[in-house]
Design a protein around this motif. Structure first.
Motif, short mmCIF file in Angstrom:
data_model
loop_
_atom_site.label_atom_id
_atom_site.label_comp_id
_atom_site.label_asym_id
_atom_site.label_seq_id
_atom_site.Cartn_x
_atom_site.Cartn_y
_atom_site.Cartn_z
N GLY A 53 0.17 -1.09 0.14
CA GLY A 53 0.30 -0.09 -0.36
C GLY A 53 0.99 1.83 -0.10
N LEU A 54 2.04 1.33 -0.64
CA LEU A 54 2.96 2.22 -0.86
C LEU A 54 2.66 3.19 -2.06
N THR A 55 3.68 4.39 -2.20
CA THR A 55 3.36 5.65 -3.61
C THR A 55 4.93 5.72 -3.23
N LEU A 56 4.88 6.25 -4.67
CA LEU A 56 6.53 7.14 -4.66
C LEU A 56 6.18 8.58 -5.20
N GLY A 57 6.77 8.76 -5.20
CA GLY A 57 7.08 10.14 -5.89
C GLY A 57 8.72 10.32 -6.03
N SER A 58 9.14 11.47 -6.82
CA SER A 58 10.73 11.80 -7.55
C SER A 58 10.58 12.76 -7.53
N VAL A 59 11.85 13.99 -7.11
CA VAL A 59 12.10 14.87 -7.09
C VAL A 59 13.66 15.01 -7.44
N GLU A 60 13.54 15.36 -9.09
CA GLU A 60 14.93 15.48 -9.79
C GLU A 60 15.75 16.53 -10.35
N SER A 61 16.94 16.30 -10.18
CA SER A 61 17.49 17.73 -10.70
C SER A 61 18.20 17.69 -12.24
N PHE A 62 20.05 16.83 -11.45
CA PHE A 62 20.37 16.87 -12.90
C PHE A 62 19.78 16.01 -13.87
N THR A 63 18.94 14.76 -13.14
CA THR A 63 18.83 13.21 -13.86
C THR A 63 17.75 13.97 -14.92
N GLY A 64 17.17 15.02 -14.92
CA GLY A 64 16.12 15.65 -16.08
C GLY A 64 14.70 14.97 -16.49
N GLY A 65 13.98 14.09 -14.78
CA GLY A 65 13.53 13.12 -15.18
C GLY A 65 13.89 12.06 -15.03
N LEU A 66 14.93 11.64 -15.28
CA LEU A 66 15.21 10.18 -15.95
C LEU A 66 14.75 8.42 -14.81
N PHE A 67 14.55 9.31 -13.66
CA PHE A 67 13.78 8.49 -12.55
C PHE A 67 12.90 8.29 -13.13
N ALA A 68 11.74 9.27 -12.96
CA ALA A 68 10.36 8.96 -13.18
C ALA A 68 10.66 8.19 -14.49
N SER A 69 10.62 8.68 -15.71
CA SER A 69 10.59 7.70 -16.41
C SER A 69 11.19 6.32 -16.86
N GLU A 70 12.16 6.00 -15.99
CA GLU A 70 11.81 4.11 -15.67
C GLU A 70 11.10 3.97 -15.32
N ILE A 71 10.49 4.78 -13.94
CA ILE A 71 9.56 4.08 -13.31
C ILE A 71 8.39 4.00 -14.21
N THR A 72 8.35 5.00 -14.78
CA THR A 72 6.49 5.11 -15.92
C THR A 72 6.84 4.40 -16.90
N SER A 73 7.89 3.09 -17.53
CA SER A 73 7.58 2.33 -18.67
C SER A 73 7.30 1.18 -17.81
N ILE A 74 7.06 1.23 -16.25
CA ILE A 74 6.69 -0.06 -15.83
C ILE A 74 5.54 0.26 -15.84
N SER A 75 4.68 -0.87 -16.47
CA SER A 75 3.04 -1.55 -17.14
C SER A 75 2.11 -1.36 -15.24
N GLY A 76 1.59 0.04 -15.69
CA GLY A 76 0.66 0.16 -13.89
C GLY A 76 1.35 1.15 -13.31
N ALA A 77 2.38 1.53 -13.84
CA ALA A 77 3.42 1.96 -12.59
C ALA A 77 1.94 3.09 -12.30
N SER A 78 1.03 3.93 -12.76
CA SER A 78 -0.02 4.82 -11.98
C SER A 78 -0.46 4.44 -10.73
N SER A 79 -0.56 2.69 -10.56
CA SER A 79 -1.03 2.71 -8.66
C SER A 79 -0.59 2.59 -7.81
#
Length: 86
Positions: free
Chosen positions: A14-40
């Motif tokens: 029942g956990l959720t995840l969010g990120s705060v990024e800088s020099f990665t330019g959103g790469l972490f978020a991009s990797e996470i959202t490549s997971i099917s169903g990540a919006s859950s």
């Protein structure tokens, strides 16, 4: 960790995840959202690439930035703290 296992781990606990990024330019978020169903479990990301956005959007103290710089442990810690409040 395999993508499906990561999704299962967050959903089962029942956990959720969010990120705060800088020099990665959103790469972490991009990797996470490549997971099917990540919006859950993934709620979103804040990419504050420019210094002024770290100050404006995250509320990072300008004096801290001036003293330690944006590429510092002190700034990263404040980004994580402030990001968890958003």
């Amino acid at each position: 960790m395999e993508q499906n296992n990561l999704k299962k781990l967050f959903n089962d606990k029942g956990l959720t995840l969010g990120s705060v990024e800088s020099f990665t330019g959103g790469l972490f978020a991009s990797e996470i959202t490549s997971i099917s169903g990540a919006s859950s479990f993934f709620k979103g990301a804040l990419v504050t690439y420019a210094t002024e956005e770290k100050i404006r959007l995250l509320g990072i103290d300008e004096e801290l930035v001036n003293k330690y710089g944006v590429v510092s442990r002190e700034c990263a810690e404040q980004m994580a703290i402030q990001g968890s409040k958003k």
